[in-house]
Structure formats: C-alpha cells, structure tokens
Write a protein that holds these residues in place. Structure first.
Motif, PDB file in Angstrom:
ATOM      1  N   ALA A 188      41.338  26.015  43.239  1.00  0.00           N
ATOM      2  CA  ALA A 188      40.314  25.628  42.260  1.00  0.00           C
ATOM      3  C   ALA A 188      39.495  24.455  42.788  1.00  0.00           C
ATOM      4  N   LEU A 220      37.138  25.655  45.616  1.00  0.00           N
ATOM      5  CA  LEU A 220      35.981  26.406  45.082  1.00  0.00           C
ATOM      6  C   LEU A 220      34.982  25.443  44.442  1.00  0.00           C
ATOM      7  N   ARG A 221      35.504  24.456  43.689  1.00  0.00           N
ATOM      8  CA  ARG A 221      34.603  23.469  43.079  1.00  0.00           C
ATOM      9  C   ARG A 221      33.816  22.737  44.156  1.00  0.00           C
ATOM     10  N   GLY A 239      31.047  24.728  45.282  1.00  0.00           N
ATOM     11  CA  GLY A 239      30.100  25.170  44.261  1.00  0.00           C
ATOM     12  C   GLY A 239      30.228  26.659  43.970  1.00  0.00           C
ATOM     13  N   LEU A 240      31.442  27.197  44.103  1.00  0.00           N
ATOM     14  CA  LEU A 240      31.664  28.638  43.883  1.00  0.00           C
ATOM     15  C   LEU A 240      32.620  28.852  42.713  1.00  0.00           C
ATOM     16  N   GLU A 241      32.671  30.109  42.244  1.00  0.00           N
ATOM     17  CA  GLU A 241      33.530  30.508  41.125  1.00  0.00           C
ATOM     18  C   GLU A 241      34.596  31.468  41.649  1.00  0.00           C
ATOM     19  N   PRO A 242      35.721  31.584  40.926  1.00  0.00           N
ATOM     20  CA  PRO A 242      36.736  32.570  41.348  1.00  0.00           C
ATOM     21  C   PRO A 242      36.135  33.970  41.514  1.00  0.00           C
ATOM     22  N   GLY A 243      35.148  34.305  40.677  1.00  0.00           N
ATOM     23  CA  GLY A 243      34.537  35.637  40.773  1.00  0.00           C
ATOM     24  C   GLY A 243      33.794  35.874  42.083  1.00  0.00           C
ATOM     25  N   ASP A 244      33.485  34.787  42.821  1.00  0.00           N
ATOM     26  CA  ASP A 244      32.802  34.944  44.114  1.00  0.00           C
ATOM     27  C   ASP A 244      33.771  35.339  45.227  1.00  0.00           C
ATOM     28  N   THR A 270      33.440  35.994  50.863  1.00  0.00           N
ATOM     29  CA  THR A 270      33.961  34.648  50.561  1.00  0.00           C
ATOM     30  C   THR A 270      35.483  34.703  50.608  1.00  0.00           C
ATOM     31  N   SER A 279      32.652  31.121  53.955  1.00  0.00           N
ATOM     32  CA  SER A 279      31.624  32.004  53.413  1.00  0.00           C
ATOM     33  C   SER A 279      30.855  32.669  54.535  1.00  0.00           C
TER      34      SER A 279
END
Ligand SMILES: CC(=O)CC(=O)SCCNC(=O)CCNC(=O)[C@H](O)C(C)(C)COP(=O)(O)OP(=O)(O)OC[C@H]1O[C@@H](n2cnc3c(N)ncnc32)[C@H](O)[C@@H]1OP(=O)(O)O
Length: 382
Positions: free
Chosen positions: A36, A39-40, A43-48, A106, A221
C-alpha cells in the motif's frame, strides 16, 4: 534530460522493522502494508496492478497467488522466489523482463516475514535437506556458526581484526540514525560492539543480523513516471562461490567485469551502494567482488571509506542495524538504493545520487552459495 524508454521503478514502501510485533501482526498484513505504501508513493491504485512478485518464508502455507487473492488483485503475471537474501534481485530481474515483454504493465514486488523467536529457530533448522541431515546433527543450528568459519577464513587471509569489523558496524549504525524504520537507531561505539556477548567466535551479537518482522516493496511500471529508476544491468551466479582456497569470494566476482561493461559504468561511478550484510565479512567480500575494495587492503578501506562514510554503503543502516525480516533482507538494500535514486531518502539522502548498485546473497551452506546477484540502477528523468 533524456527521454525515458522502457520500464522504470516508480515507488517504494517499507514497514518499520519490528523486534516485538504486536499480537495482531501477520505476514500478510505486513506485506499488504508495504504494498500500500509503495503504491501510494507511486501515485497508483491497487486496481492498476497486474503483476505481483513475492518473497516470504512465513507467508506459508499461503503463496503469492493467495496473497493476490486476499488483496483483490487480478494479475497477468505472478511469481514467488525462495532464494533468501537473493530473492529481491531475482524478482527484479524477472519482473523487468516481463515488463519489457509486455506481459504486465504494473508489477509490485514485495518481501517480508513475521517472526517470533520460535518461528525463526524452526525455519533455520528445517531450511533444506542438507541443513537437516548434515548441519543440525553437528550442532550448526542456523547460519551463525557457518558464517563464523567464513569470517575466520577472511580474517586469516586479510589481517582483518574484530576492531575492523566493529568499525563497519559502527559506521552502518550511524546511517541507521536517519532511518525511522530501523530496529536499532542509537549510535553505537566500538567499545559497545566489542563488549557484546560472543555468539560463535569470532562473531559477537552485533556481527549477526538481528531477526525482525517487517516488509519492503517496489512498484515497477512499463510507463515510468517523470522520475524513475532504470535497471541498467544485472547478473547472478548460482552455486558460484569460491571458498575452496584462501579468502572469501561470492559468485559476484565471476560476473562483475561483464556487469560493469553492460552497465557502461564502473564501480567508481556508484553514488550509493547496498551490499547484503547478514554478517560484516559478507558485506566486505561483496565490496571486493564488485571491485570497490581489495582483499589486501581491507582494514585501510574500512578506515578510509566506510568509517568516514566517504563511500555511501548501506545508507539505511544495512540489515545489521535496520534488521532482517527474513527474505525482506535482500529487498531492504534494493529498496534503499531505489529510494536514494528517487531522491526520497530524507535526512540520509546522498546528494545528487544518480547511479547505484544493490547486491543480494542467499546462502545457508558452507561450501556453496545458493545465489549471489547484483543490479546496477540509474535515476532517469523524463
Ligand atoms: C537467509 C539468507 O539467504 C542468508 C542470510 O541472511 S543468513 C542470516 C540469517 N539470519 C540469522 O541467522 C539470524 C542471526 N541472528 C541471530 O541469530 C540472533 O539475532 C543473535 C544470536 C545474534 C542474537 O540473539 P539473542 O542472543 O537471542 O539476543 P536477542 O534476544 O535477540 O537480544 C538480546 C538483547 O540484545 C539486543 N540486540 C540484539 N541484537 C542487537 C543489535 N544488532 N543491536 C543492538 N541490540 C541488539 C536486543 O534488543 C535485546 O535487548 P532487549 O531485550 O533490551 O530488547
């Protein structure tokens, strides 16, 4: 400024290293926290996320795919690695290839463990068949007695003394002062180092990596951000150690010249370094194998370059101060080099760091190395 091409590492995450994890702590929870955070920071979300690489001893009986399920990740790429201190760079090498091949966009890499004293004892006793059959019956319970013998070999070959190893430990502890996640952050004196109880001569307590619970993560990424970290070159050797003669070499010696050639850089170009420091002797062996130090000048090298912190090695304190969360040990050093190159190392930031190297070393046997590897990394700006 150069155009960014190919994949990049875009985020890092790390939990505190806990010596006494609370009752609610679990391996999956620590891994999830590090993911978590990473990802923060990207600047990404788990869905990425469509790729996950995991290294953990204590996630068992779950696997990487179970962790992905728990976190609700839908993946195109999933991998697990069990090479101990070499896992992080093994995962990085494979993830990089996957991104270059278009298998994922990602990828999150995470390593960590949750230990109680009893867990760790069981882990080292049952590490592999050879440890069970040949080492435990001799009273070699875990790596400390084995690395004590390797340290004796290095001392005999190089003239290193306990005071020299102590100077390395003192220098690393000073770096740890700037790392709020480190298990041990109080400055250490040489007198304290020498007074620590003996574990397996010549190794005292402060020569042995402390066992902690925690996790570290990286986000890679296919479409790097404005600032990212590029893998310039990497290599690995399996069972490539040379411990038959005098001295102490890891498999890194065999590939270092070709590694530097592929990176287009030399050891002297590195602004920041992480070498796998389960024991001071191993950190020094890797610095020699990379071409940064000479075996016939190790006491001088420690005094001139490490004790003065002229060479930024293990700038988060290394595992000897920050702690080793099982396989997160290899990830700890890799994450620190990436953090430095991203310019996110806070008070311990090495100014203007553009190039770095991280090494990994996974071994619990005396006569062969499971794996030694290295990654040369560079900061890239779009
Ligand atoms: C896996 C791979 O691929 C390759 C590898 O990495 S091999 C290495 C794998 N790791 C290991 O084998 C672990 C090695 N370490 C050890 O075995 C143990 O940490 C050890 C034997 C060195 C110490 O264990 P111990 O003697 O039981 O001491 P422990 O109970 O942990 O600590 C006693 C005190 O010393 C302190 N202490 C321990 N290590 C410390 C350190 N490095 N710095 C400062 N204080 C320390 C502790 O905080 C504790 O004090 P408190 O009670 O006040 O908290």
């Amino acid at each position: 400024m150069s155009a960014v091409r190919g994949p990049g590492i875009v985020g890092v995450g790390e939990t505190p290293s806990l010596r006494h994890p609370g009752p609610g702590t679990s391996t999956a929870g620590l891994l999830a926290e590090a993911i978590a955070q990473a990802l923060r920071s990207a600047g990404l979300e788990p869905g990425d996320v469509d790729g996950l690489g995991v290294a953990s001893f204590t996630l068992r009986p779950d696997r990487a795919i179970d962790l992905a399920w728990r976190l609700g990740l839908r993946l195109n790429w999933c991998m697990q690695d069990e090479m101990g201190g070499a896992s992080a760079i093994n995962l990085l090498r494979q993830a990089w290839l996957a991104l270059e091949a278009g298998q994922a966009k990602t990828i999150v890499l995470v390593a960590g463990d949750h230990f109680t004293g009893a867990d760790f004892a069981g882990l080292v006793r049952g590490y592999n068949r050879s440890a069970q059959d040949y080492l435990s019956p001799l009273g070699c319970e875990g790596p400390n007695p084995l690395f004590a013998m390797l340290t004796q070999r290095q001392m005999a070959h190089t003239g290193l003394t306990r005071e020299d190893y102590g100077a390395l430990c003192v220098a690393q502890r000073l770096w740890a002062v700037g790392n709020s996640n480190a298990a041990y952050r109080e400055p250490l004196s040489l007198a304290q180092y020498l007074a620590a109880p003996m574990v397996a001569p010549p190794l005292g307590r402060l020569d042995c990596v402390p066992v902690v619970s925690g996790a570290c993560a990286l986000v890679l990424s296919a479409r790097p951000a404005a600032i990212s970290v590029r893998l310039l070159a990497s290599d690995a050797r399996y069972n490539g150690d040379q411990q038959e003669g005098d001295g102490l070499q890891t498999g890194i010696a065999a590939f270092a010249p070709a590694l530097w050639q592929r990176a287009g850089l030399g050891p002297q170009d590195m602004d920041v370094l992480s070498v796998y420091d389960d024991y001071p002797a191993m950190a020094l062996a890797q610095l020699c194998d990379l071409g940064l130090a000479r075996a016939d000048d190790l006491p001088g090298f420690i005094a001139r370059r490490l004790a003065t912190r002229d060479l930024p090695v293990n700038t988060a304190g290394g595992q000897l101060s920050a702690g080793q969360a099982g396989t997160a040990g290899g990830m700890h050093g890799l994450v620190e080099v990436v953090r430095q190159l991203l310019g996110q190392a806070g008070d311990r930031q090495v100014r203007g760091a553009r190039h770095g190297v991280a090494t990994g070393y996974g071994m619990v046997q005396l006569r062969y190395g499971m794996c030694a590897n290295a990654a040369v990394l560079a900061r890239e700006e779009a």
